[in-house]
Scaffold this active site. Structure first.
Site, mmCIF file in Angstrom:
data_model
loop_
_atom_site.group_PDB
_atom_site.id
_atom_site.type_symbol
_atom_site.label_atom_id
_atom_site.label_comp_id
_atom_site.label_asym_id
_atom_site.label_seq_id
_atom_site.Cartn_x
_atom_site.Cartn_y
_atom_site.Cartn_z
ATOM 1 N N HIS A 90 0.897 -1.193 0.124
ATOM 2 C CA HIS A 90 -0.067 0.107 0.052
ATOM 3 C C HIS A 90 0.814 1.217 -0.063
ATOM 4 O O HIS A 90 2.019 1.206 0.694
ATOM 5 C CB HIS A 90 -0.933 0.086 1.229
ATOM 6 C CG HIS A 90 -0.399 -0.066 2.758
ATOM 7 N ND1 HIS A 90 0.087 1.264 3.295
ATOM 8 C CD2 HIS A 90 -0.212 -0.885 3.281
ATOM 9 C CE1 HIS A 90 0.455 0.829 4.291
ATOM 10 N NE2 HIS A 90 0.301 -0.350 4.562
ATOM 11 N N ASP A 92 -0.335 4.412 0.845
ATOM 12 C CA ASP A 92 -0.836 5.433 1.811
ATOM 13 C C ASP A 92 -0.113 5.069 3.150
ATOM 14 O O ASP A 92 0.368 3.988 3.357
ATOM 15 C CB ASP A 92 -2.500 5.337 1.956
ATOM 16 C CG ASP A 92 -2.781 4.081 2.758
ATOM 17 O OD1 ASP A 92 -2.383 2.873 2.117
ATOM 18 O OD2 ASP A 92 -3.339 4.037 3.999
ATOM 19 N N ASP A 123 6.387 0.906 5.914
ATOM 20 C CA ASP A 123 5.045 0.592 6.006
ATOM 21 C C ASP A 123 4.192 1.514 4.968
ATOM 22 O O ASP A 123 3.790 2.546 5.772
ATOM 23 C CB ASP A 123 4.607 0.658 7.435
ATOM 24 C CG ASP A 123 3.227 0.391 7.698
ATOM 25 O OD1 ASP A 123 2.519 -0.441 6.731
ATOM 26 O OD2 ASP A 123 2.518 1.024 8.767
ATOM 27 N N GLU A 156 -5.126 1.655 3.195
ATOM 28 C CA GLU A 156 -5.006 0.498 3.980
ATOM 29 C C GLU A 156 -4.940 0.983 5.489
ATOM 30 O O GLU A 156 -5.567 0.633 6.382
ATOM 31 C CB GLU A 156 -3.714 -0.185 3.670
ATOM 32 C CG GLU A 156 -3.539 -1.767 4.606
ATOM 33 C CD GLU A 156 -3.032 -1.450 6.002
ATOM 34 O OE1 GLU A 156 -3.129 -2.307 7.104
ATOM 35 O OE2 GLU A 156 -2.388 -0.673 6.198
ATOM 36 N N HIS A 423 4.213 3.702 12.338
ATOM 37 C CA HIS A 423 2.976 4.317 12.880
ATOM 38 C C HIS A 423 3.357 5.217 13.991
ATOM 39 O O HIS A 423 2.771 5.858 14.646
ATOM 40 C CB HIS A 423 1.956 3.384 13.515
ATOM 41 C CG HIS A 423 1.294 2.605 12.589
ATOM 42 N ND1 HIS A 423 -0.029 2.150 12.938
ATOM 43 C CD2 HIS A 423 1.530 2.180 11.332
ATOM 44 C CE1 HIS A 423 -0.377 1.129 11.652
ATOM 45 N NE2 HIS A 423 0.562 1.419 11.015
#
Length: 454
Positions: A90, A92, A123, A156, A423
């Site tokens: 992904h 995004d 990520d 995602e 994150h």
């Protein structure tokens, strides 16, 4: 020992990979127009599409998915009779959070201490680059022996299910013999790992109303119900004294069988402060892979700077619940909703809105594709054997694909090992992991084709 030709090729491609990852990281592709312009996601999607076209992919398309975002698709035909492999990543990313806490700009790939820092570096923009490296290495060493479909998702991280719904409406598009999800990570740097399970998730927003408007805390405090205090009380009901998740009716005592996560290693990986205890009971693996976990990920309330002595009439929070394999995310949503409504104090009016939901996933690691991956990883990581672990995060698309294509084997690998800090601030990717996993994926595709007689 003579280096494998695939390994040599990938090593020679790493400078190009770094430059491309820097271009991709520069897009502020947070799939929330309330935070970043939608044009940033659109630009990232076009970059991915152009990269696929440059690798001779056919039918490259930007798919407008039901949640308003775009997923990028492309197809690279292989030899006649060859199996089809779907490669997923992904583009995004999560928002950068507190940009002042980053040691380098979040959307500028920066090398430091042997790692490449930037939002999405691991990520999962790095995951897309991993797929490109693997395919380029194969092209330079006899060709790609399978037909390849690539899908790069655009939402995602938001969990809004756009690609899931699109796939359900176009079930032939992503059909494949094997699916490689490039969005998980090794248990630690240098230990090749496939992910056997993923927790699902549900995301709810809860709003409490207690007053028609804010009131002076000196004039009315002590008797008038404060919505923010009510919210604190409600959210506290979601955990026991030891931190265990306590949602009424939710099973919270499952055990994890398999690779364990030593507590000392976990404390280091999680950067837990000295003297601060871990929460919950059971082994660390039990807590993060086999059991549900609730997290309050946001609260709307007045900031400390500029706060006034007022009782709040309304409070809102966003609550995430990770759901382990063996439990149903829809049922967990119902239980969490009921809990929030039942535990709001003082008769506060409660409104609950569902924001996102995804089912947990369990892979069949005894399938033939895993044998091909194990062989590939042993070559890419000399002296190491492939391990399997759980992952506490969620990839809702996995269950959608497993339902649509029950005969397909699904493997989960990726760059999000603990040091990557996905994150969080200062996310990074290990270039060594990118290199080795790209080698592993290329060798897997070759091994898999051989196993199918292609």
């Amino acid at each position: 020992m003579t280096a494998h030709p695939i390994s040599e090729t990938v090593a020679s491609l790493m400078p190009r990979a770094k430059a491309e990852l820097a271009e991709l990281v520069a897009f502020q592709s947070v799939a929330d127009p309330a935070q970043f312009p939608k044009s940033e996601c659109e630009a990232a999607a076009n970059w991915v599409a152009d990269a696929l076209r440059a690798e001779d992919f056919q039918d490259v398309a930007l798919l407008d998915t039901p949640d308003g975002t775009q997923s990028v698709y492309g197809f690279l035909p292989g030899p006649a009779g060859a199996p089809t492999v779907l490669l997923y990543a992904h583009y995004d990313v999560q928002p950068p959070l507190d940009e002042s806490a980053w040691l380098s700009p979040p959307f500028e790939l920066t090398e430091r201490d042997g790692r490449w820092f930037g939002r999405g570096a691991a990520d999962c923009k790095g995951g897309f680059i991993m797929h490109l490296l693997a395919l380029r290495a194969l092209k330079a060493n006899g060709g790609v022996p399978v037909s390849v479909k690539v899908i790069a998702e655009g939402s995602e991280e938001q969990g809004t299910g756009g690609l899931e719904r699109y796939a359900e409406e176009h079930p032939d598009l992503l059909a494949a013999d094997t699916i490689v999800i490039g969005d998980t990570g090794n248990f630690r740097v240098g230990l090749p790992t496939v992910t056997a399970t993923l927790r699902g998730m549900t995301m709810l927003r809860v709003t409490l109303d207690t007053l028609e408007g804010n009131l002076h805390s000196g004039q009315f405090g002590g008797a008038a119900p404060d919505a923010l205090a009510a919210m604190i009380h409600l959210l506290a009901s979601l955990r026991a004294e030891d931190g265990t998740t306590t949602v009424d009716g939710l099973v919270t005592d499952a055990d994890w069988e398999g690779l364990q996560y030593p507590e000392a290693e976990f404390r280091t990986d999680a950067k837990v402060l000295d003297g601060v205890e871990l929460i919950g009971t059971g082994t660390v693996a039990d807590r993060i892979w086999a059991r549900p976990a609730v997290t309050v990920i946001g609260i709307d309330c007045p900031p400390v700077v500029g706060a006034t002595p007022s009782l709040q009439a309304t409070a809102r929070a966003q609550v995430s619940l990770r759901v382990p394999p063996g439990q149903d995310a829809a049922e967990a949503t119902q239980l969490l909703t009921a809990h929030l409504k039942a535990h709001a104090p003082w008769g506060a009016r409660v409104a609950v809105e569902q924001v996102g939901q995804g089912q947990p996933f369990r892979a069949d690691i005894s399938s033939p594709a895993y044998t091909s991956m194990a062989q590939a990883m042993e070559t890419a990581y000399p002296g190491e054997k492939m391990q399997s672990s759980g992952m506490g995060g969620s990839i809702p698309l996995c269950n959608t694909l497993a339902t649509l294509y029950p005969q397909a084997e699904i493997l989960l690998i990726g760059l999000s090992e603990p040091e990557a800090q996905i994150h969080a601030v200062n996310e990074s990717v290990s270039p060594e992991e990118l290199e080795r996993l790209s080698v592993a994926e290329a060798l897997f595709l070759r091994n898999y084709a051989d196993s199918k007689g292609a």
